[in-house]
Design an enzyme around this catalytic site. Sequence first.
Site, PDB file in Angstrom:
ATOM      1  N   GLU A  53       0.864  -1.186   0.000  1.00  0.00           N
ATOM      2  CA  GLU A  53       0.000   0.000   0.000  1.00  0.00           C
ATOM      3  C   GLU A  53       0.899   1.235   0.000  1.00  0.00           C
ATOM      4  O   GLU A  53       1.818   1.336   0.817  1.00  0.00           O
ATOM      5  CB  GLU A  53      -0.866   0.003   1.259  1.00  0.00           C
ATOM      6  CG  GLU A  53      -1.706   1.254   1.412  1.00  0.00           C
ATOM      7  CD  GLU A  53      -2.444   1.269   2.741  1.00  0.00           C
ATOM      8  OE1 GLU A  53      -3.675   1.229   2.722  1.00  0.00           O
ATOM      9  OE2 GLU A  53      -1.768   1.322   3.801  1.00  0.00           O
ATOM     10  N   HIS A  71      13.892  -3.127   5.163  1.00  0.00           N
ATOM     11  CA  HIS A  71      13.685  -3.379   3.741  1.00  0.00           C
ATOM     12  C   HIS A  71      12.498  -4.305   3.499  1.00  0.00           C
ATOM     13  O   HIS A  71      12.006  -4.950   4.407  1.00  0.00           O
ATOM     14  CB  HIS A  71      14.940  -3.968   3.088  1.00  0.00           C
ATOM     15  CG  HIS A  71      15.247  -5.382   3.465  1.00  0.00           C
ATOM     16  ND1 HIS A  71      15.858  -5.718   4.647  1.00  0.00           N
ATOM     17  CD2 HIS A  71      15.031  -6.550   2.807  1.00  0.00           C
ATOM     18  CE1 HIS A  71      16.011  -7.030   4.704  1.00  0.00           C
ATOM     19  NE2 HIS A  71      15.505  -7.567   3.599  1.00  0.00           N
ATOM     20  N   GLU A 119      14.921  -5.770  -1.430  1.00  0.00           N
ATOM     21  CA  GLU A 119      15.834  -6.872  -1.706  1.00  0.00           C
ATOM     22  C   GLU A 119      15.146  -7.814  -2.679  1.00  0.00           C
ATOM     23  O   GLU A 119      14.090  -8.371  -2.372  1.00  0.00           O
ATOM     24  CB  GLU A 119      16.178  -7.606  -0.414  1.00  0.00           C
ATOM     25  CG  GLU A 119      17.101  -8.786  -0.611  1.00  0.00           C
ATOM     26  CD  GLU A 119      17.339  -9.572   0.672  1.00  0.00           C
ATOM     27  OE1 GLU A 119      18.373 -10.245   0.751  1.00  0.00           O
ATOM     28  OE2 GLU A 119      16.480  -9.521   1.581  1.00  0.00           O
TER      29      GLU A 119
END
Length: 137
Positions: A53, A71, A119
């Site tokens: 979102e 991350h 990542e």
Amino acid sequence: MKTLFVSYRVTDLVRSLDFYTALGYTELGVVDIGNGSRLVLLQFPGEPAASLELVHRPDGGRVDVGSGFDHLAIQVDDLVATQEHLAAAGLEPGPVEYPGGPDGPKTSWLTDPDGYRLELVEWPPGRPDGITAADFS
């Protein structure tokens, strides 16, 4: 219980949507929350529900990503092909890394327009998707 999605506050909604759609997300829906603020829910094709979102509050000021968030990890089928696709779209994925050694996953890092780190992960062939309790036994 289960995790529904990750939510990022973004400075420039158009720039962020350009970034995340280049990454492969598609827009599921938009919620107008008043005063020009919007929530945009995104998902990867094939996902059963929203997984990201984007929260845009024009009057919210600068986005501070240094408040404890580290991350978002995203699984890809072919890391090198994904890097090439992203580079062609104007994004800048980092080099391939092997954090678990040569037989472990391949990873590459990418940063979105607000500084959030992503990542990209390609699991080794034959390995189940995701991290499970079996990875710690």
